[in-house]
Design an enzyme around this catalytic site. Structure first.
Site, PDB file in Angstrom:
ATOM      1  N   SER A 146      15.685  16.881  -7.180  1.00  0.00           N
ATOM      2  CA  SER A 146      16.954  17.508  -7.789  1.00  0.00           C
ATOM      3  C   SER A 146      17.219  18.503  -8.085  1.00  0.00           C
ATOM      4  CB  SER A 146      16.650  17.187 -10.094  1.00  0.00           C
ATOM      5  OG  SER A 146      17.177  18.323 -10.851  1.00  0.00           O
ATOM      6  N   VAL A 164       5.064  28.600 -11.054  1.00  0.00           N
ATOM      7  CA  VAL A 164       3.688  29.066 -11.308  1.00  0.00           C
ATOM      8  C   VAL A 164       3.045  27.612 -10.745  1.00  0.00           C
ATOM      9  CG1 VAL A 164       4.003  29.977 -13.538  1.00  0.00           C
ATOM     10  CG2 VAL A 164       3.582  27.607 -13.437  1.00  0.00           C
ATOM     11  N   ALA A 222      -2.914  29.765  -7.918  1.00  0.00           N
ATOM     12  CA  ALA A 222      -4.609  29.638  -7.046  1.00  0.00           C
ATOM     13  C   ALA A 222      -5.241  28.587  -6.675  1.00  0.00           C
ATOM     14  CB  ALA A 222      -5.122  30.811  -8.420  1.00  0.00           C
ATOM     15  N   LYS A 278      -9.072  33.582  -1.717  1.00  0.00           N
ATOM     16  CA  LYS A 278      -9.821  33.744  -3.104  1.00  0.00           C
ATOM     17  C   LYS A 278     -11.276  33.157  -2.967  1.00  0.00           C
ATOM     18  CE  LYS A 278      -9.890  30.641  -7.555  1.00  0.00           C
ATOM     19  NZ  LYS A 278      -9.079  29.646  -8.307  1.00  0.00           N
ATOM     20  N   GLN A 283     -16.912  16.185   1.533  1.00  0.00           N
ATOM     21  CA  GLN A 283     -16.876  18.066   1.056  1.00  0.00           C
ATOM     22  C   GLN A 283     -19.058  17.897   1.424  1.00  0.00           C
ATOM     23  OE1 GLN A 283     -17.100  19.849  -1.802  1.00  0.00           O
ATOM     24  NE2 GLN A 283     -17.605  21.836  -1.346  1.00  0.00           N
ATOM     25  N   LEU A 286       2.063  17.320 -12.064  1.00  0.00           N
ATOM     26  CA  LEU A 286       2.207  17.171 -14.092  1.00  0.00           C
ATOM     27  C   LEU A 286       2.458  16.725 -14.827  1.00  0.00           C
ATOM     28  CD1 LEU A 286       4.123  21.192 -13.801  1.00  0.00           C
ATOM     29  CD2 LEU A 286       1.620  20.329 -13.919  1.00  0.00           C
ATOM     30  N   ILE A 314      -3.904  22.612  -8.546  1.00  0.00           N
ATOM     31  CA  ILE A 314      -3.394  21.329  -7.401  1.00  0.00           C
ATOM     32  C   ILE A 314      -4.762  20.725  -7.020  1.00  0.00           C
ATOM     33  CG2 ILE A 314      -2.579  22.272  -4.498  1.00  0.00           C
ATOM     34  CD1 ILE A 314      -0.978  24.450  -6.511  1.00  0.00           C
ATOM     35  N   TYR A 350     -23.617  25.100  -9.837  1.00  0.00           N
ATOM     36  CA  TYR A 350     -23.695  26.514  -9.561  1.00  0.00           C
ATOM     37  C   TYR A 350     -22.394  27.191 -10.681  1.00  0.00           C
ATOM     38  CZ  TYR A 350     -19.502  26.909  -5.948  1.00  0.00           C
ATOM     39  OH  TYR A 350     -18.769  26.812  -6.172  1.00  0.00           O
TER      40      TYR A 350
HETATM   41  P1  FAD Z   1       6.912  20.994 -11.478  1.00  0.00           P
HETATM   42  O1  FAD Z   1       7.062  21.998  -9.867  1.00  0.00           O
HETATM   43  O2  FAD Z   1       7.691  20.656 -12.593  1.00  0.00           O
HETATM   44  O3  FAD Z   1       8.556  20.202  -9.913  1.00  0.00           O
HETATM   45  C1  FAD Z   1       8.733  19.238 -10.400  1.00  0.00           C
HETATM   46  C2  FAD Z   1      10.334  18.484  -9.895  1.00  0.00           C
HETATM   47  O4  FAD Z   1      10.891  17.242  -9.996  1.00  0.00           O
HETATM   48  C3  FAD Z   1      11.069  19.095  -9.539  1.00  0.00           C
HETATM   49  O5  FAD Z   1      11.431  19.400  -7.939  1.00  0.00           O
HETATM   50  C4  FAD Z   1      12.574  19.116 -10.067  1.00  0.00           C
HETATM   51  O6  FAD Z   1      13.185  18.936  -9.795  1.00  0.00           O
HETATM   52  C5  FAD Z   1      11.983  17.371 -10.320  1.00  0.00           C
HETATM   53  N1  FAD Z   1      12.771  16.625 -11.678  1.00  0.00           N
HETATM   54  C6  FAD Z   1      12.918  16.765 -12.171  1.00  0.00           C
HETATM   55  N2  FAD Z   1      13.383  15.671 -13.080  1.00  0.00           N
HETATM   56  C7  FAD Z   1      14.164  14.787 -12.079  1.00  0.00           C
HETATM   57  C8  FAD Z   1      15.408  14.448 -11.841  1.00  0.00           C
HETATM   58  N3  FAD Z   1      15.693  13.640 -12.780  1.00  0.00           N
HETATM   59  N4  FAD Z   1      15.439  13.760 -10.607  1.00  0.00           N
HETATM   60  C9  FAD Z   1      14.431  14.495  -9.474  1.00  0.00           C
HETATM   61  N5  FAD Z   1      14.262  15.187  -9.524  1.00  0.00           N
HETATM   62  C10 FAD Z   1      13.452  15.255 -11.129  1.00  0.00           C
HETATM   63  N6  FAD Z   1      -2.357  24.791 -10.477  1.00  0.00           N
HETATM   64  C11 FAD Z   1      -3.154  24.973 -10.316  1.00  0.00           C
HETATM   65  O7  FAD Z   1      -3.630  24.578  -8.945  1.00  0.00           O
HETATM   66  N7  FAD Z   1      -3.574  26.942  -9.767  1.00  0.00           N
HETATM   67  C12 FAD Z   1      -2.640  27.516 -10.497  1.00  0.00           C
HETATM   68  O8  FAD Z   1      -3.011  28.298 -11.250  1.00  0.00           O
HETATM   69  C13 FAD Z   1      -2.258  26.799 -12.169  1.00  0.00           C
HETATM   70  N8  FAD Z   1      -1.676  27.440 -12.672  1.00  0.00           N
HETATM   71  C14 FAD Z   1      -0.482  27.618 -13.521  1.00  0.00           C
HETATM   72  C15 FAD Z   1      -0.074  27.790 -14.750  1.00  0.00           C
HETATM   73  C16 FAD Z   1       0.768  27.180 -15.786  1.00  0.00           C
HETATM   74  C17 FAD Z   1       1.732  28.270 -16.406  1.00  0.00           C
HETATM   75  C18 FAD Z   1       0.986  25.386 -15.472  1.00  0.00           C
HETATM   76  C19 FAD Z   1       2.054  25.219 -16.461  1.00  0.00           C
HETATM   77  C20 FAD Z   1       0.897  25.670 -14.504  1.00  0.00           C
HETATM   78  C21 FAD Z   1       0.182  26.339 -13.779  1.00  0.00           C
HETATM   79  N9  FAD Z   1      -0.694  25.011 -12.448  1.00  0.00           N
HETATM   80  C22 FAD Z   1      -1.910  25.632 -11.754  1.00  0.00           C
HETATM   81  C23 FAD Z   1      -0.237  23.912 -11.689  1.00  0.00           C
HETATM   82  C24 FAD Z   1       0.449  23.675 -10.958  1.00  0.00           C
HETATM   83  O9  FAD Z   1       1.998  24.620 -11.327  1.00  0.00           O
HETATM   84  C25 FAD Z   1       1.487  21.969 -10.755  1.00  0.00           C
HETATM   85  O10 FAD Z   1       0.204  21.419 -10.654  1.00  0.00           O
HETATM   86  C26 FAD Z   1       2.041  22.649  -9.504  1.00  0.00           C
HETATM   87  O11 FAD Z   1       3.155  23.574  -9.976  1.00  0.00           O
HETATM   88  C27 FAD Z   1       2.967  20.731  -9.512  1.00  0.00           C
HETATM   89  O12 FAD Z   1       3.654  20.694 -10.629  1.00  0.00           O
HETATM   90  P2  FAD Z   1       4.352  19.377  -9.958  1.00  0.00           P
HETATM   91  O13 FAD Z   1       5.322  19.160  -8.327  1.00  0.00           O
HETATM   92  O14 FAD Z   1       3.870  18.307 -10.611  1.00  0.00           O
HETATM   93  O15 FAD Z   1       5.955  19.627 -11.449  1.00  0.00           O
END
Ligand code: FAD
Length: 512
Positions: A36, A44, A47, A75, A160, A345, A358, A454
């Protein structure tokens, strides 16, 4: 035969999944990503774990190419700041403990160590590299640890063997963009459109998704990468989400992207600083820091959290926009239901204290390939996938709860309450054991969850949960070899600090 996979969502999870499936199956599987333009990514997730290397190597992507394009940095571990007392810190590095006569250096440190030298400084080389802000590579590109360089090829987390000494910091949006270009070059179809409806057949399986501008998009397997909303897995299929807030109550974060004036001071580690009602991450990218305060809104409201964060990392920079995020903490009861698998997520999330988001994505994708379905949709295969994912997430949950249980800090209501929270099954026994002897692979959380013994010991000892006595056998073993190993480690650390460039110097060369 499963021929087509439709991934809904184009964040890190969506594009990592698309790139990996293409790398794995090539033209035998059609992959479509529907993303979308209206719903933005979480923004975010900067790391990672050292095992991310398997992912990039599987795709055949070279760090020297992708890292500078994603504003990346190195890191070597996590620096825990103020978790015991103000102005105290320790490192949780990517480094296994050396062994002497069948006992780890940490056990020898209990027996012989000068307790005024903290455990992490005595037992890991990485702590010295972090203190000196060193890169893990020489200017000629060679790694500071011998024998671990060179691409891993198409290998997985399960393969690993050695502990690679570093992970990455990167701009998650840039990584998603980089992978978009990579995956579309390999033939992934990219549909920029919003899914408005998920059409189920009479059995409750997904038939197609309906987009606003491109009509229905059908597929055999659907991957839900829509983030916390779980559009397919939760909203359409009604899969229950099991919250972890009873044991991990941090449910919000506020993030700031802060330009860094003094690039030379770039740190090769993530910092997790204990705050009044949670903790703050500092993630150095090439030209800016990512900062964020992770907190529980039972103890502080969003405005106060933003004020505390700004005061700590960006005083006088009220122009920098803050990103307030509500976090869904926990996991789906099942991440794979019928013909839908949730990754990212939408599947599971715990607060990012050990950078596991990740890692969960990578683990989910690899397990999907291992358990890839055929037209029988074998229930036992699906159940096995769900069990692996649930165990990995539950293991990380337990490891994170340990951080709060053991942290010495108790000067605010938040930190006082942290000591009295319920614990997941098994943690109290493990902590009781860790009070008298260090944990090992048999006594940590028993299923794969990305952390080795560890790490459990680094956190326990770093936070101050230290057995009073070493194993009794150490009183009867000749300590000479252990003393020599401590000396060797110190000498190696000194040599490496002298020989390695600073983190910034190395990355500046890579970026040039
Ligand atoms: P999102 O980034 O939310 O992507 C969702 C996607 O779905 C978007 O492209 C959106 O456009 C799409 N979408 C939604 N609804 C629709 C729809 N109706 N139709 C079509 N598309 C749609 N992970 C780490 O490994 N290290 C970190 O340091 C870390 N820090 C974090 C800090 C915070 C505060 C948070 C909340 C998360 C953190 N994470 C971290 C987790 C990491 O951000 C996520 O695991 C990663 O970014 C994956 O996000 P995602 O792709 O699942 O979701």
């Amino acid at each position: 035969m499963i021929r087509s996979v439709v991934i809904v969502g184009g964040g890190t999870a969506g594009w990592m999944t698309a790139s990996y499936l293409k790398a794995a199956f090539g033209s035998r599987i059609d992959v479509t990503v529907v993303e979308s333009a209206q719903v933005s990514r979480i923004g975010v997730g900067e790391a990672t774990f050292s095992t991310i290397r398997h992912f990039f190597d599987y795709l055949g992507l070279d760090e020297a190419d992708w890292l500078p394009k994603c504003a990346g940095g190195y890191k070597l571990g996590i620096r825990f700041q103020n978790w015991r007392r103000p102005d105290e810190h320790f490192y949780h590095p990517f480094e296994r403990l050396r062994m002497v006569d069948g006992f780890s250096l940490a056990e020898w440190w209990l027996a012989l160590g000068d307790r005024s030298v903290p455990f992490d400084r005595a037992c890991f080389i990485t702590s010295a590299l972090c203190e000196a802000k060193r890169a893990p590579r020489m200017l000629d590109g060679s790694l500071f640890v011998a024998g671990l360089d060179g691409p891993l090829g198409r290998s997985t987390l399960a393969e690993q063997r050695a502990q690679f000494p570093y992970a990455y910091h990167f701009d998650a949006d840039e990584v998603a963009r980089y992978l978009t270009a990579h995956a579309t070059r390999l033939g992934v179809r990219h549909v920029v459109d919003s899914v408005e409806h998920v059409a189920l057949d009479e059995r409750g399986w997904i038939e197609h998704v309906v987009t606003a501008g491109h009509g229905p998009i059908a597929g055999d397997l659907f991957v839900d990468c829509t983030g916390f909303r779980g559009l397919l897995i939760n909203q359409a299929l009604g899969t229950p989400f099991e919250s972890f807030l009873d044991v991990l109550p941090n449910n919000r974060a506020v993030a700031l992207r802060v330009p860094r004036e003094d690039a030379v001071e770039m740190s090769p580690y993530t910092t997790a600083t204990a705050m009044n009602a949670g903790w703050m991450w500092t993630i150095p990218l090439f030209r800016r820091n990512g900062n964020g305060y992770v907190y529980s809104d039972q103890f502080i409201d969003p405005e106060e959290a933003e004020r505390e964060l700004r005061a700590a990392v960006a005083p006088g920079r009220d122009d920098l926009p803050a990103n307030h995020i509500r976090m869904r903490i926990g996991r789906n009861r099942d991440s794979w239901v019928n013909n839908c698998v949730a990754i990212g997520l939408s599947s599971a999330f715990v607060e990012p204290l050990e950078s596991t988001g990740i890692f969960f994505i990578q683990h989910g994708i690899e397990q999907l390939v291992r358990h890839f379905p055929d037209q029988r949709w074998d229930p036992a295969t699906i159940a096995a996938y769900n069990e692996r994912i649930a165990r990995a997430v539950d293991g990380v949950k337990e490891f994170l709860v340990l951080h709060y249980r053991v942290a010495r800090r108790d000067d605010t209501p938040y930190w006082k309450e942290a000591k009295n929270r319920p614990a997941p099954d098994g943690l109290d026994e493990r902590l009781a054991l860790a009070g008298s002897r260090l944990l090992d692979e048999e006594t940590i959380y028993p299923s794969y969850h990305g952390f080795e013994s560890y790490s459990w010991n680094a956190m326990n000892l770093g936070l101050g949960h230290v057995p009073a006595e070493p194993p009794a056998a150490l009183h009867h073993l000749d300590p000479a070899r252990a003393r020599a190993e401590f000396d060797r480690l110190r000498a190696e650390a000194r040599e490496m600090v002298a020989a390695l460039p600073s983190c910034y110097e190395y990355l500046a060369k890579l970026n040039a």
